[in-house]
Design a protein around this motif. Structure first.
Motif, PDB file in Angstrom:
ATOM      1  N   GLY A   1       0.811  -1.141  -0.019  1.00 48.18           N
ATOM      2  CA  GLY A   1      -0.139   0.030  -0.032  1.00 48.18           C
ATOM      3  C   GLY A   1       0.785   1.277   0.052  1.00 48.18           C
ATOM      4  N   GLN A   2       0.273   2.425  -0.170  1.00 46.92           N
ATOM      5  CA  GLN A   2       0.726   3.781  -0.232  1.00 46.92           C
ATOM      6  C   GLN A   2       1.072   4.192   1.006  1.00 46.92           C
ATOM      7  OE1 GLN A   2      -2.269   6.020  -2.466  1.00 46.92           O
ATOM      8  NE2 GLN A   2      -0.715   6.091  -4.224  1.00 46.92           N
ATOM      9  N   LEU A   3       2.240   4.820   1.298  1.00 44.23           N
ATOM     10  CA  LEU A   3       3.003   5.302   2.505  1.00 44.23           C
ATOM     11  C   LEU A   3       2.683   6.927   2.680  1.00 44.23           C
ATOM     12  CD1 LEU A   3       6.571   3.264   1.904  1.00 44.23           C
ATOM     13  CD2 LEU A   3       4.801   3.031   3.760  1.00 44.23           C
ATOM     14  N   PRO A   4       2.833   7.153   3.777  1.00 42.85           N
ATOM     15  CA  PRO A   4       2.931   8.728   4.124  1.00 42.85           C
ATOM     16  C   PRO A   4       4.537   9.038   3.821  1.00 42.85           C
ATOM     17  CG  PRO A   4       3.297   7.271   6.255  1.00 42.85           C
ATOM     18  CD  PRO A   4       2.928   6.370   5.069  1.00 42.85           C
ATOM     19  N   ALA A   5       4.515  10.224   3.461  1.00 43.64           N
ATOM     20  CA  ALA A   5       6.141  10.626   3.243  1.00 43.64           C
ATOM     21  C   ALA A   5       6.638  12.087   4.017  1.00 43.64           C
ATOM     22  CB  ALA A   5       6.238  10.885   1.662  1.00 43.64           C
ATOM     23  N   VAL A   6       7.939  12.187   4.034  1.00 39.64           N
ATOM     24  CA  VAL A   6       8.418  13.195   4.634  1.00 39.64           C
ATOM     25  C   VAL A   6       9.326  13.815   3.376  1.00 39.64           C
ATOM     26  CG1 VAL A   6      10.103  14.448   6.324  1.00 39.64           C
ATOM     27  CG2 VAL A   6       8.142  12.623   6.995  1.00 39.64           C
ATOM     28  N   VAL A   7       9.298  14.983   3.317  1.00 45.04           N
ATOM     29  CA  VAL A   7      10.224  15.706   2.357  1.00 45.04           C
ATOM     30  C   VAL A   7      10.906  16.737   3.108  1.00 45.04           C
ATOM     31  CG1 VAL A   7      10.184  17.442   0.300  1.00 45.04           C
ATOM     32  CG2 VAL A   7       8.400  16.007   0.692  1.00 45.04           C
ATOM     33  N   SER A   8      12.292  16.564   2.923  1.00 43.51           N
ATOM     34  CA  SER A   8      13.265  17.100   4.082  1.00 43.51           C
ATOM     35  C   SER A   8      14.063  18.148   2.909  1.00 43.51           C
ATOM     36  CB  SER A   8      14.336  16.303   4.512  1.00 43.51           C
ATOM     37  OG  SER A   8      13.860  15.553   5.548  1.00 43.51           O
ATOM     38  N   TYR A   9      14.272  19.305   3.577  1.00 38.25           N
ATOM     39  CA  TYR A   9      15.320  20.241   2.863  1.00 38.25           C
ATOM     40  C   TYR A   9      16.604  20.643   3.943  1.00 38.25           C
ATOM     41  CZ  TYR A   9      10.480  21.084   0.864  1.00 38.25           C
ATOM     42  OH  TYR A   9       9.402  20.881   0.177  1.00 38.25           O
ATOM     43  N   ILE A  10      17.482  20.975   3.176  1.00 40.32           N
ATOM     44  CA  ILE A  10      18.740  20.889   3.807  1.00 40.32           C
ATOM     45  C   ILE A  10      19.439  22.347   4.388  1.00 40.32           C
ATOM     46  CG2 ILE A  10      21.145  20.197   3.156  1.00 40.32           C
ATOM     47  CD1 ILE A  10      19.049  17.957   3.512  1.00 40.32           C
ATOM     48  N   GLY A  11      20.197  22.415   5.160  1.00 40.07           N
ATOM     49  CA  GLY A  11      20.855  23.567   5.538  1.00 40.07           C
ATOM     50  C   GLY A  11      21.633  24.233   4.724  1.00 40.07           C
ATOM     51  N   TYR A  12      22.280  25.302   4.942  1.00 42.52           N
ATOM     52  CA  TYR A  12      23.183  26.213   4.226  1.00 42.52           C
ATOM     53  C   TYR A  12      24.371  25.495   3.617  1.00 42.52           C
ATOM     54  CZ  TYR A  12      24.495  30.705   2.430  1.00 42.52           C
ATOM     55  OH  TYR A  12      24.986  31.783   1.787  1.00 42.52           O
ATOM     56  N   GLY A  13      24.557  25.627   2.369  1.00 45.40           N
ATOM     57  CA  GLY A  13      25.934  24.889   1.752  1.00 45.40           C
ATOM     58  C   GLY A  13      25.732  23.237   1.621  1.00 45.40           C
ATOM     59  N   GLY A  14      24.715  22.802   2.002  1.00 44.46           N
ATOM     60  CA  GLY A  14      24.450  21.506   2.183  1.00 44.46           C
ATOM     61  C   GLY A  14      23.994  20.897   0.869  1.00 44.46           C
ATOM     62  N   GLY A  15      23.992  19.541   0.400  1.00 42.21           N
ATOM     63  CA  GLY A  15      23.191  19.029  -0.736  1.00 42.21           C
ATOM     64  C   GLY A  15      22.734  17.620   0.010  1.00 42.21           C
ATOM     65  N   ARG A  16      22.114  16.918  -1.083  1.00 46.30           N
ATOM     66  CA  ARG A  16      21.262  15.732  -0.559  1.00 46.30           C
ATOM     67  C   ARG A  16      22.347  14.684   0.064  1.00 46.30           C
ATOM     68  NH1 ARG A  16      20.181  11.864  -6.075  1.00 46.30           N
ATOM     69  NH2 ARG A  16      22.456  11.840  -6.771  1.00 46.30           N
ATOM     70  N   GLY A  17      23.560  14.937   0.096  1.00 46.50           N
ATOM     71  CA  GLY A  17      24.581  14.014   0.605  1.00 46.50           C
ATOM     72  C   GLY A  17      24.606  12.389   0.276  1.00 46.50           C
ATOM     73  N   LEU A  18      24.883  11.646   0.949  1.00 44.51           N
ATOM     74  CA  LEU A  18      24.943  10.025   0.851  1.00 44.51           C
ATOM     75  C   LEU A  18      23.482   9.384   1.241  1.00 44.51           C
ATOM     76  CD1 LEU A  18      28.473   9.690   1.800  1.00 44.51           C
ATOM     77  CD2 LEU A  18      27.565  10.156  -0.635  1.00 44.51           C
ATOM     78  N   LEU A  19      23.346   8.408   0.815  1.00 41.70           N
ATOM     79  CA  LEU A  19      22.114   7.697   1.013  1.00 41.70           C
ATOM     80  C   LEU A  19      22.134   7.236   2.487  1.00 41.70           C
ATOM     81  CD1 LEU A  19      21.197   5.836  -2.213  1.00 41.70           C
ATOM     82  CD2 LEU A  19      19.418   6.960  -1.036  1.00 41.70           C
ATOM     83  N   SER A  20      23.411   6.833   2.960  1.00 40.05           N
ATOM     84  CA  SER A  20      23.487   6.415   4.438  1.00 40.05           C
ATOM     85  C   SER A  20      23.243   7.200   5.565  1.00 40.05           C
ATOM     86  CB  SER A  20      25.057   5.897   4.661  1.00 40.05           C
ATOM     87  OG  SER A  20      25.796   7.190   4.118  1.00 40.05           O
ATOM     88  N   GLU A  21      23.068   8.610   5.068  1.00 46.01           N
ATOM     89  CA  GLU A  21      22.801   9.782   6.098  1.00 46.01           C
ATOM     90  C   GLU A  21      21.173   9.744   6.420  1.00 46.01           C
ATOM     91  OE1 GLU A  21      25.383  13.435   5.558  1.00 46.01           O
ATOM     92  OE2 GLU A  21      25.543  12.428   3.564  1.00 46.01           O
ATOM     93  N   TRP A  22      20.357   8.925   5.701  1.00 45.61           N
ATOM     94  CA  TRP A  22      18.932   9.414   5.801  1.00 45.61           C
ATOM     95  C   TRP A  22      18.029   7.873   5.883  1.00 45.61           C
ATOM     96  CZ3 TRP A  22      18.537  14.235   6.045  1.00 45.61           C
ATOM     97  CH2 TRP A  22      19.455  15.080   5.234  1.00 45.61           C
ATOM     98  N   THR A  23      18.499   7.104   6.873  1.00 44.47           N
ATOM     99  CA  THR A  23      17.680   5.842   6.755  1.00 44.47           C
ATOM    100  C   THR A  23      17.045   5.833   8.136  1.00 44.47           C
ATOM    101  OG1 THR A  23      19.820   5.029   8.073  1.00 44.47           O
ATOM    102  CG2 THR A  23      19.800   4.302   5.768  1.00 44.47           C
ATOM    103  N   GLY A  24      16.987   6.824   8.849  1.00 40.26           N
ATOM    104  CA  GLY A  24      15.996   6.770  10.103  1.00 40.26           C
ATOM    105  C   GLY A  24      14.634   6.854   9.898  1.00 40.26           C
TER     106      GLY A  24
END
Length: 327
Positions: A81-104
């Motif tokens: 089934g369909q999931l709820p989702a969170v859209v995250s925006y990053i702090g100054y100077g940053g980018g999406r980074g590595l996938l390992s930073e977002w597993t929580g």
């Protein structure tokens, strides 16, 4: 460091008059209408990041000007089934980074989209999105880029990307478009406030809540008078040589000030503030919080700076997700 801003009792009442251009709403309506002339063209390409319990995807969608914007999408693998989702925006100077930073967040059963930031990503997290709109004299990072005209200002492009990111996430077949939450801290908090105010004006299914931690770009003039830390120090340095530009620059900033977006945002929201924060001073956070038009709560960290609660605030996020999604 000791508290340097107003006493807490005064902060709680701090609600300065908003400095807002008369065509604020028209400016943003026209900006978003222009962006929506381009096909969203959201693409989700699965990548093998080595996480057996998560599906990880490399995302590209069309932001301001039809420019390609990158992102990551992570979601639990064994869910029907369909999931709820969170859209995250990053702090100054940053980018999406590595996938390992977002597993929580996906480990909690929620899809998580992380938007890359055009032109950023050489600071605390790596990024991969170019900004074709760069132009004009500016100092340092992004705060003064195009600042002498609202139409050319960097954050016009970035805030538009943020709204388009919500649309991209809602287009994913695994996401429930009626259960999307916005989140961001510092510069990400500024982006989150803008998206919280602007998304409901153009998107069929508005986001249902927002997390706004220590927001940057709120009550900007006061911030430059209180602190000389980056990024606000970029404005101060800019004015040292471009003295004739001060009022024009602050007029531009009024189209992007989080206090003005807060007054238009009605999503239930969780804020945080560190009373020792010398990057986004407490009174500027309270100015946005007290102007916020929707249901709201504020977590106060008396002995913390810009990091606010750190992992303690992460726990507050999870509790907020559960409360909102359980409604």
């Amino acid at each position: 460091m000791p508290h340097f801003d107003l006493p807490l009792a005064e902060l709680e009442r701090y609600n300065p008059a908003r400095v807002e251009p008369g065509n604020f709403d028209t400016f943003w309506a026209d900006t978003l209408a222009e962006a929506r002339q381009f096909d969203l063209d959201a693409r989700f390409d699965e990548v093998d990041a080595g996480y057996t319990e998560l599906i990880t995807e490399d995302v590209t969608f069309s932001g301001f000007g039809g420019h390609p914007i990158k992102g990551w999408m992570l979601r639990p693998r064994h869910v029907v089934g369909q999931l709820p989702a969170v859209v995250s925006y990053i702090g100054y100077g940053g980018g999406r980074g590595l996938l390992s930073e977002w597993t929580g967040i996906p480990s909690a059963g929620i899809a998580h989209f992380v938007m890359d930031l055009r032109g950023q990503g050489a600071g605390h997290r790596t990024g991969e999105t170019a900004d074709p709109g760069v132009g004009g004299p500016h100092f340092g990072g992004f705060l003064t880029m195009g600042i002498e005209s609202p139409a050319d200002y960097y954050y016009r492009r970035l805030f538009t990307d943020a709204v388009r990111a919500v649309e991209a996430v809602q287009s994913h077949p695994a996401v429930d478009p009626t259960r999307v939450i916005l989140s961001g801290g510092s510069q990400g908090g500024a982006i989150c406030l803008a998206a919280a105010a602007l998304s409901p004006t153009v998107i069929e299914h508005a986001p249902i809540a927002a997390i706004v931690d220590v927001p940057f770009l709120s009550h900007v003039r006061r911030a430059t008078e209180l602190v000389n830390t980056a990024p606000y120090s970029e404005l101060v340095t800019y004015f040292r040589t471009r003295r004739h530009s001060e009022e024009r620059a602050f007029e531009t900033l009024s189209y992007f000030d989080g206090v003005n977006f807060a007054a238009r945002a009605t999503l239930p929201a969780l804020f945080s503030v560190g009373l020792l924060d010398d990057i986004c001073p407490p009174s500027t956070v309270y100015a946005a919080y007290n102007a916020y038009a929707g249901e709201k709560q504020l977590v106060v960290y008396p002995y913390n700076g810009h990091e606010n609660g750190g992992p303690f605030q992460d726990a507050e996020h999870l509790a907020f997700f559960r409360r909102i999604l359980g409604r």
